[in-house]
Design a protein around this motif. Structure first.
Motif, PDB file in Angstrom:
ATOM      1  N   CYS A  17      -5.485  19.494  58.945  1.00  0.00           N
ATOM      2  CA  CYS A  17      -5.157  18.737  60.147  1.00  0.00           C
ATOM      3  C   CYS A  17      -4.158  17.636  59.854  1.00  0.00           C
ATOM      4  O   CYS A  17      -3.265  17.372  60.632  1.00  0.00           O
ATOM      5  N   GLY A  18      -4.336  16.963  58.733  1.00  0.00           N
ATOM      6  CA  GLY A  18      -3.499  15.808  58.449  1.00  0.00           C
ATOM      7  C   GLY A  18      -2.170  16.162  57.837  1.00  0.00           C
ATOM      8  O   GLY A  18      -1.255  15.356  57.846  1.00  0.00           O
ATOM      9  N   GLY A  19      -1.999  17.332  57.266  1.00  0.00           N
ATOM     10  CA  GLY A  19      -0.792  17.575  56.528  1.00  0.00           C
ATOM     11  C   GLY A  19       0.111  18.627  57.094  1.00  0.00           C
ATOM     12  O   GLY A  19       1.258  18.720  56.706  1.00  0.00           O
ATOM     13  N   GLY A  20      -0.336  19.421  58.015  1.00  0.00           N
ATOM     14  CA  GLY A  20       0.479  20.538  58.454  1.00  0.00           C
ATOM     15  C   GLY A  20       1.217  20.278  59.738  1.00  0.00           C
ATOM     16  O   GLY A  20       2.302  19.735  59.759  1.00  0.00           O
ATOM     17  N   ALA A  21       0.617  20.701  60.843  1.00  0.00           N
ATOM     18  CA  ALA A  21       1.288  20.688  62.129  1.00  0.00           C
ATOM     19  C   ALA A  21       1.707  19.292  62.552  1.00  0.00           C
ATOM     20  O   ALA A  21       2.778  19.104  63.113  1.00  0.00           O
ATOM     21  N   HIS A 118       0.322  11.277  63.769  1.00  0.00           N
ATOM     22  CA  HIS A 118       0.171  11.355  62.311  1.00  0.00           C
ATOM     23  C   HIS A 118      -1.130  12.017  61.888  1.00  0.00           C
ATOM     24  O   HIS A 118      -1.707  11.680  60.857  1.00  0.00           O
ATOM     25  N   GLY A 119      -1.578  12.975  62.667  1.00  0.00           N
ATOM     26  CA  GLY A 119      -2.718  13.772  62.236  1.00  0.00           C
ATOM     27  C   GLY A 119      -4.070  13.219  62.578  1.00  0.00           C
ATOM     28  O   GLY A 119      -5.068  13.695  62.049  1.00  0.00           O
ATOM     29  N   VAL A 156      -5.659   9.079  50.610  1.00  0.00           N
ATOM     30  CA  VAL A 156      -4.547   9.894  50.110  1.00  0.00           C
ATOM     31  C   VAL A 156      -3.686  10.367  51.284  1.00  0.00           C
ATOM     32  O   VAL A 156      -2.452  10.323  51.217  1.00  0.00           O
ATOM     33  N   GLU A 157      -4.323  10.796  52.362  1.00  0.00           N
ATOM     34  CA  GLU A 157      -3.581  11.260  53.539  1.00  0.00           C
ATOM     35  C   GLU A 157      -2.756  10.132  54.155  1.00  0.00           C
ATOM     36  O   GLU A 157      -1.609  10.333  54.558  1.00  0.00           O
ATOM     37  N   LEU A 174       3.053   0.775  46.906  1.00  0.00           N
ATOM     38  CA  LEU A 174       1.608   0.724  47.107  1.00  0.00           C
ATOM     39  C   LEU A 174       1.080   2.099  47.493  1.00  0.00           C
ATOM     40  O   LEU A 174       0.047   2.549  46.982  1.00  0.00           O
ATOM     41  N   ALA A 175       1.785   2.791  48.373  1.00  0.00           N
ATOM     42  CA  ALA A 175       1.362   4.136  48.785  1.00  0.00           C
ATOM     43  C   ALA A 175       1.315   5.075  47.579  1.00  0.00           C
ATOM     44  O   ALA A 175       0.386   5.882  47.456  1.00  0.00           O
TER      45      ALA A 175
END
Length: 194
Positions: A17-21, A118-119, A156-157, A174-175
């Motif tokens: 969910c957080g990284g794709g679409a 942003h997911g 991480v996301e 920082l990220a």
């Protein structure tokens, strides 16, 4: 073992969910910058969004690790929780200072629309933390580890968003640290579960 399987399935779903679409559907914010009169630094909307997401996420993490200080867990788990606490307190101080320097509010609000591009919302709910606090002593360590793994995965996301679309060098650095350290912590926490 069933809870671990459910947790890992949930983590995979969050990653999807957080990284794709969401990343493909929402291009990074424009490269336009705003200057901070106080600090003379450049930043963009992604930098501000990153901090608006990371500050409350860190504060929830602090609530989680403080529970381990008060409960009966292995010394290694207690040591990791203490290290996370020190790190996240320092990071919150830096992030809130940057927001102040940039003339930005400390919080963006709680509207679901804020997270649409942003997911979704990557926070750990107060209900999940309360459920952990109410966990019986014999089950606490396992429940703590499972919740913290999911929480750190969400960090991480959040860091990925900044790494891909941020502008401010301090926020991006920082990220990168969050991405690397939380990824290592997840591996360590999974080892404690094994």
């Amino acid at each position: 073992m069933r809870r671990l399987t459910i947790l890992l399935a949930g983590l995979l779903a969050l990653t999807a969910c957080g990284g794709g679409a969401a990343e493909q559907a929402a291009p990074p914010p424009a490269a336009s910058t705003a200057s901070s009169a106080a600090a003379g630094q450049e930043f963009n909307e992604t930098d501000v969004m990153f901090l608006h997401m990371a500050v409350p996420h860190h504060r929830a993490g602090l609530e989680i690790v403080r529970l381990a200080e008060e409960r009966d867990v292995r010394p290694d788990v207690k040591t990791l929780a203490s290290a996370i606490k020190v790190t996240q307190l320092s990071e919150v101080d830096s992030m809130t200072q940057w927001l102040a320097d940039w003339g930005q509010p400390e919080a963006a609000g709680d509207s679901p629309e804020l997270h649409a591009g942003h997911g979704g919302d990557h926070s750990t709910s107060p209900e999940s933390i309360a459920e952990l606090a109410a966990t019986p002593p014999a089950e606490f360590e396992k429940a703590f580890l499972n919740l913290l793994i999911g929480h750190q995965h969400n960090a991480v996301e959040i860091a990925k968003l900044e790494r891909e679309g941020g502008l401010n060098p301090q926020a991006k650095e920082l990220a990168n640290r969050i991405f690397d350290s939380r990824t290592a912590q997840i591996a360590q926490l999974l080892g404690y579960l094994g």
